[in-house]
Design an enzyme around this catalytic site. Structure first.
Site, PDB file in Angstrom:
ATOM      1  N   PRO A 218       0.826  -1.215   0.000  1.00 30.82           N
ATOM      2  CA  PRO A 218       0.000   0.000   0.000  1.00 30.82           C
ATOM      3  C   PRO A 218       0.862   1.267   0.000  1.00 30.82           C
ATOM      4  O   PRO A 218       1.786   1.379   0.790  1.00 30.82           O
ATOM      5  CB  PRO A 218      -0.789  -0.092   1.311  1.00 30.82           C
ATOM      6  CG  PRO A 218      -0.504  -1.438   1.878  1.00 30.82           C
ATOM      7  CD  PRO A 218       0.729  -1.964   1.237  1.00 30.82           C
ATOM      8  N   GLU A 219       0.556   2.159  -0.899  1.00 32.69           N
ATOM      9  CA  GLU A 219       1.238   3.448  -0.920  1.00 32.69           C
ATOM     10  C   GLU A 219       0.224   4.528  -0.541  1.00 32.69           C
ATOM     11  O   GLU A 219      -0.916   4.224  -0.207  1.00 32.69           O
ATOM     12  CB  GLU A 219       1.841   3.689  -2.299  1.00 32.69           C
ATOM     13  CG  GLU A 219       2.952   2.663  -2.598  1.00 32.69           C
ATOM     14  CD  GLU A 219       4.041   3.217  -3.497  1.00 32.69           C
ATOM     15  OE1 GLU A 219       4.314   4.420  -3.407  1.00 32.69           O
ATOM     16  OE2 GLU A 219       4.587   2.449  -4.291  1.00 32.69           O
TER      17      GLU A 219
ATOM     18  N   HIS B  24      -4.773 -13.812  10.724  1.00 31.89           N
ATOM     19  CA  HIS B  24      -4.092 -12.566  10.368  1.00 31.89           C
ATOM     20  C   HIS B  24      -4.915 -11.323  10.695  1.00 31.89           C
ATOM     21  O   HIS B  24      -4.547 -10.219  10.312  1.00 31.89           O
ATOM     22  CB  HIS B  24      -3.720 -12.586   8.884  1.00 31.89           C
ATOM     23  CG  HIS B  24      -2.865 -13.751   8.516  1.00 31.89           C
ATOM     24  ND1 HIS B  24      -1.669 -14.017   9.157  1.00 31.89           N
ATOM     25  CD2 HIS B  24      -3.028 -14.727   7.601  1.00 31.89           C
ATOM     26  CE1 HIS B  24      -1.139 -15.106   8.631  1.00 31.89           C
ATOM     27  NE2 HIS B  24      -1.934 -15.571   7.705  1.00 31.89           N
TER      28      HIS B  24
ATOM     29  N   ARG C 282       1.802 -10.251   6.909  1.00 34.05           N
ATOM     30  CA  ARG C 282       3.254 -10.157   7.091  1.00 34.05           C
ATOM     31  C   ARG C 282       3.653  -9.329   8.314  1.00 34.05           C
ATOM     32  O   ARG C 282       4.822  -9.304   8.689  1.00 34.05           O
ATOM     33  CB  ARG C 282       3.904  -9.605   5.816  1.00 34.05           C
ATOM     34  CG  ARG C 282       3.675 -10.568   4.643  1.00 34.05           C
ATOM     35  CD  ARG C 282       4.312 -10.083   3.377  1.00 34.05           C
ATOM     36  NE  ARG C 282       5.765 -10.053   3.468  1.00 34.05           N
ATOM     37  CZ  ARG C 282       6.558  -9.601   2.510  1.00 34.05           C
ATOM     38  NH1 ARG C 282       6.038  -9.133   1.396  1.00 34.05           N
ATOM     39  NH2 ARG C 282       7.861  -9.602   2.667  1.00 34.05           N
TER      40      ARG C 282
ATOM     41  N   ARG D  45      21.555  18.859  -1.563  1.00 31.92           N
ATOM     42  CA  ARG D  45      21.767  17.413  -1.551  1.00 31.92           C
ATOM     43  C   ARG D  45      22.318  16.920  -2.877  1.00 31.92           C
ATOM     44  O   ARG D  45      21.929  17.402  -3.932  1.00 31.92           O
ATOM     45  CB  ARG D  45      20.427  16.703  -1.279  1.00 31.92           C
ATOM     46  CG  ARG D  45      19.897  16.925   0.129  1.00 31.92           C
ATOM     47  CD  ARG D  45      18.481  16.395   0.197  1.00 31.92           C
ATOM     48  NE  ARG D  45      17.984  16.254   1.560  1.00 31.92           N
ATOM     49  CZ  ARG D  45      17.211  17.136   2.161  1.00 31.92           C
ATOM     50  NH1 ARG D  45      16.878  18.254   1.539  1.00 31.92           N
ATOM     51  NH2 ARG D  45      16.778  16.907   3.384  1.00 31.92           N
TER      52      ARG D  45
END
Ligand SMILES: [Zn+2]
Length: 270
Positions: free
Chosen positions: A2-3, A90, A109, A152
C-alpha cells in the site's frame, strides 16, 4: 504494497463506517505488529466515539473524543476487512461499532503498526517529526523542491523517495511521475531547472490524485460483505512494463539499484 493513494482510499472507505460511531469493542488479538501494540489500547478506546479520520504520509488516523488518535500503518500487506465472515489468524485488531458494524485490521506479514497518541501531540509522534510536505498539499511546490534539492547530491529518484523531502511517495509513484515529467531517474536533483521542476510537481500531483480517484471508484466494492479496504488495480505507464513500448516510440527499461526496480524510457526521459 500500500502506498499513499491506497492509504487515502482506505481512510475514505473507513470514514462512513466509523465517523460519529461509538466503539463498543476494540480487541487487539496479539501484542505486536512491526512494534508493540499499546497494551492499554483496549482500555483507552473502548466506549470512545470516533470524531474524525485522516491521513499523514502513509499513516491512517482515527481520532476519538477522548483526545487520542489511533495511528495505523498498513506495512507491506495490511488491509481493513469489513464485516468479515470469520476472524482469521491474520486479523490482528477487531473493532465493533454501536451500530453493529465489524471490521478487522488484517496483516499477514505484520510489517504494519498500531499506535495511540494524544491528538494534541500528533506532531511529536516520532515518525511524523521529520516528514516533508504532503505531495497534494500547498507546500509541495517547484521552489520548495529546488530548495530541498539544492543542498543534496544524488539522483532525483532517490531524492523523491526521501520522506524528509516529500512525505509518502513510494517507488511506483516516483517511477510514474518521472516518466510523465520526462525526467531521467538518474538526473542529479540539484541540476534540474525550474521549468522541469514545475513539470515534476504537476506530474506527482496528477498521478497521486488519479490513483486516489481510481481507488474511490472502486470504493463501492468495499461495502460488500467481506469487502477489503486497501488495494486496487492500476494500469501503469512505465512501472512493471519492461520491454513494452512507450507512447514516444521508445521501449520501457528496468534497472535494479539496491534491490529496487526503476522503470523508465531512455528515449523520452532525459
Ligand atoms: Zn518514452
Amino acid at each position: 504494497m500500500p502506498e499513499l493513494p491506497e492509504v487515502e482510499t482506505t481512510v475514505r472507505g473507513l470514514d462512513p463506517v466509523l465517523r460519529g460511531q461509538r466503539l463498543v469493542l476494540i480487541e487487539p488479538r496479539r501484542a505486536d505488529l512491526r512494534r508493540p501494540i499499546p497494551p492499554d489500547l483496549r482500555q483507552r478506546m473502548t466506549g470512545a466515539t470516533v470524531t474524525g479520520l485522516g491521513r499523514r504520509a502513509k499513516y491512517g488516523l482515527i481520532e476519538t473524543d477522548r483526545g487520542d488518535t489511533l495511528i495505523f500503518h498498513l506495512g507491506m500487506s495490511g488491509r481493513w476487512r469489513l464485516e468479515p465472515d470469520e476472524i482469521g489468524a491474520h486479523d490482528h485488531l477487531l473493532i465493533e461499532t454501536a451500530s453493529g458494524r465489524r471490521l478487522t485490521l488484517n496483516d499477514p506479514r505484520r510489517f504494519g503498526s498500531l499506535d495511540l497518541v494524544p491528538t494534541d501531540s500528533l506532531a511529536a509522534f516520532p515518525p511524523f517529526g521529520k516528514l516533508g510536505p504532503e505531495p497534494l498539499g500547498p507546500d509541495f511546490t517547484a521552489p520548495y523542491l529546488a530548495a530541498a534539492f539544492a543542498g543534496r547530491s544524488g539522483p532525483v529518484k532517490s531524492l523523491l523517495l526521501d520522506q524528509h523531502i516529500v512525505a509518502g511517495l513510494g517507488n511506483i509513484y516516483v517511477c510514474e511521475a518521472l516518466h510523465q515529467a520526462r525526467i531521467a531517474p538518474g538526473t542529479a536533483g540539484r541540476r534540474i531547472r525550474p521549468a522541469r521542476l514545475e513539470r515534476l510537481v504537476s506530474a506527482v500531483r496528477e498521478i497521486i490524485a488519479a490513483a486516489i480517484e481510481a481507488g474511490g471508484s472502486s470504493l463501492r466494492d468495499y461495502a460488500q460483505p467481506d469487502g477489503e479496504l486497501g488495494y486496487f488495480f492500476k494500469r501503469w505507464r512505465a512501472y512493471g512494463r519492461e520491454g513494452e513500448s512507450c507512447g514516444c516510440g521508445g521501449r520501457i527499461r528496468r534497472r535494479v539499484d539496491s534491490g529496487r526496480s526503476t522503470f523508465y524510457c531512455p528515449r523520452c526521459q532525459r
